[in-house]
Design a protein around this motif. Sequence first.
Motif, PDB file in Angstrom:
ATOM      1  N   CYS A  33       0.922  -1.183  -0.089  1.00 25.40           N
ATOM      2  CA  CYS A  33       0.114  -0.024   0.049  1.00 25.40           C
ATOM      3  C   CYS A  33       0.949   1.165  -0.090  1.00 25.40           C
ATOM      4  O   CYS A  33       1.930   1.292   0.682  1.00 25.40           O
ATOM      5  N   THR A  35      -0.557   4.448   0.615  1.00 17.62           N
ATOM      6  CA  THR A  35      -1.029   5.213   1.237  1.00 17.62           C
ATOM      7  C   THR A  35      -1.809   4.850   2.810  1.00 17.62           C
ATOM      8  O   THR A  35      -2.027   3.705   2.877  1.00 17.62           O
ATOM      9  N   ALA A  36      -1.862   5.488   3.764  1.00 16.88           N
ATOM     10  CA  ALA A  36      -2.404   5.236   4.956  1.00 16.88           C
ATOM     11  C   ALA A  36      -3.946   4.723   4.872  1.00 16.88           C
ATOM     12  O   ALA A  36      -3.994   3.494   5.419  1.00 16.88           O
ATOM     13  N   ARG A  37      -4.767   5.354   4.113  1.00 20.56           N
ATOM     14  CA  ARG A  37      -6.099   4.833   4.012  1.00 20.56           C
ATOM     15  C   ARG A  37      -6.028   3.400   3.097  1.00 20.56           C
ATOM     16  O   ARG A  37      -6.674   2.530   3.762  1.00 20.56           O
ATOM     17  N   SER A  38      -5.121   3.221   2.142  1.00 22.51           N
ATOM     18  CA  SER A  38      -5.401   1.747   1.562  1.00 22.51           C
ATOM     19  C   SER A  38      -4.800   0.975   2.662  1.00 22.51           C
ATOM     20  O   SER A  38      -5.194  -0.076   2.476  1.00 22.51           O
ATOM     21  N   LEU A  40      -5.065   0.828   5.960  1.00 18.58           N
ATOM     22  CA  LEU A  40      -6.200   0.412   6.891  1.00 18.58           C
ATOM     23  C   LEU A  40      -7.193  -0.367   6.210  1.00 18.58           C
ATOM     24  O   LEU A  40      -7.857  -1.303   6.760  1.00 18.58           O
ATOM     25  N   ASN A  41      -7.606   0.127   4.958  1.00 17.87           N
ATOM     26  CA  ASN A  41      -8.388  -0.737   4.119  1.00 17.87           C
ATOM     27  C   ASN A  41      -8.052  -2.324   4.268  1.00 17.87           C
ATOM     28  O   ASN A  41      -8.847  -3.183   4.212  1.00 17.87           O
ATOM     29  N   ASP A  59       0.236  10.048   0.613  1.00 18.48           N
ATOM     30  CA  ASP A  59      -0.876  11.030   1.104  1.00 18.48           C
ATOM     31  C   ASP A  59      -0.209  11.881   2.368  1.00 18.48           C
ATOM     32  O   ASP A  59      -0.742  12.440   3.168  1.00 18.48           O
ATOM     33  N   THR A  62       2.035  10.448   6.822  1.00 22.81           N
ATOM     34  CA  THR A  62       0.771   9.782   7.530  1.00 22.81           C
ATOM     35  C   THR A  62       1.367   8.580   8.292  1.00 22.81           C
ATOM     36  O   THR A  62       0.479   7.646   9.064  1.00 22.81           O
ATOM     37  N   LEU A  66      -0.464   6.261  11.293  1.00 15.03           N
ATOM     38  CA  LEU A  66      -0.817   4.685  10.702  1.00 15.03           C
ATOM     39  C   LEU A  66      -0.321   3.488  11.524  1.00 15.03           C
ATOM     40  O   LEU A  66      -0.886   2.721  12.100  1.00 15.03           O
TER      41      LEU A  66
END
Length: 135
Positions: A33, A35-38, A40-41, A59, A62, A66
Amino acid sequence: MSPRILIVEDEALVAMELRFVLEDLGHEVVDICATARSALNAVRETEIDLALVDIHLSDGATGIELGRRLGQEMGVSVLFMTANPGMVRQGVAGTIGVLSKPTDERAVQTAVDYALRRRQGQPIDYAPPGLQLFG
């Protein structure tokens, strides 16, 4: 069952080399991943034993938050891998430590082995070279 590892790294070449090293060691790389968002997903979708997390991601910076969330809230063992280890010098709650980049295959192997043994509650009487442990 081999340990399930998540790589959180936005530099594609670094991430791919890390993947090859980990797979050669017999680990399963669940995802890479940027990004942090990806990340976490990815953790929400599958069980992860260990996350190798860079601080500066696509991003922004982050990775620190994370790592804290993965370690404290989601039960994932976390090692930071960064060229900026001073950013986490004081440690990050819920995480194990930081490995400075650039690094080599042996340092990655010993740090990952340490983190996984610690996760399994095995006795550990050494600190791997190159891995700065947090309190």
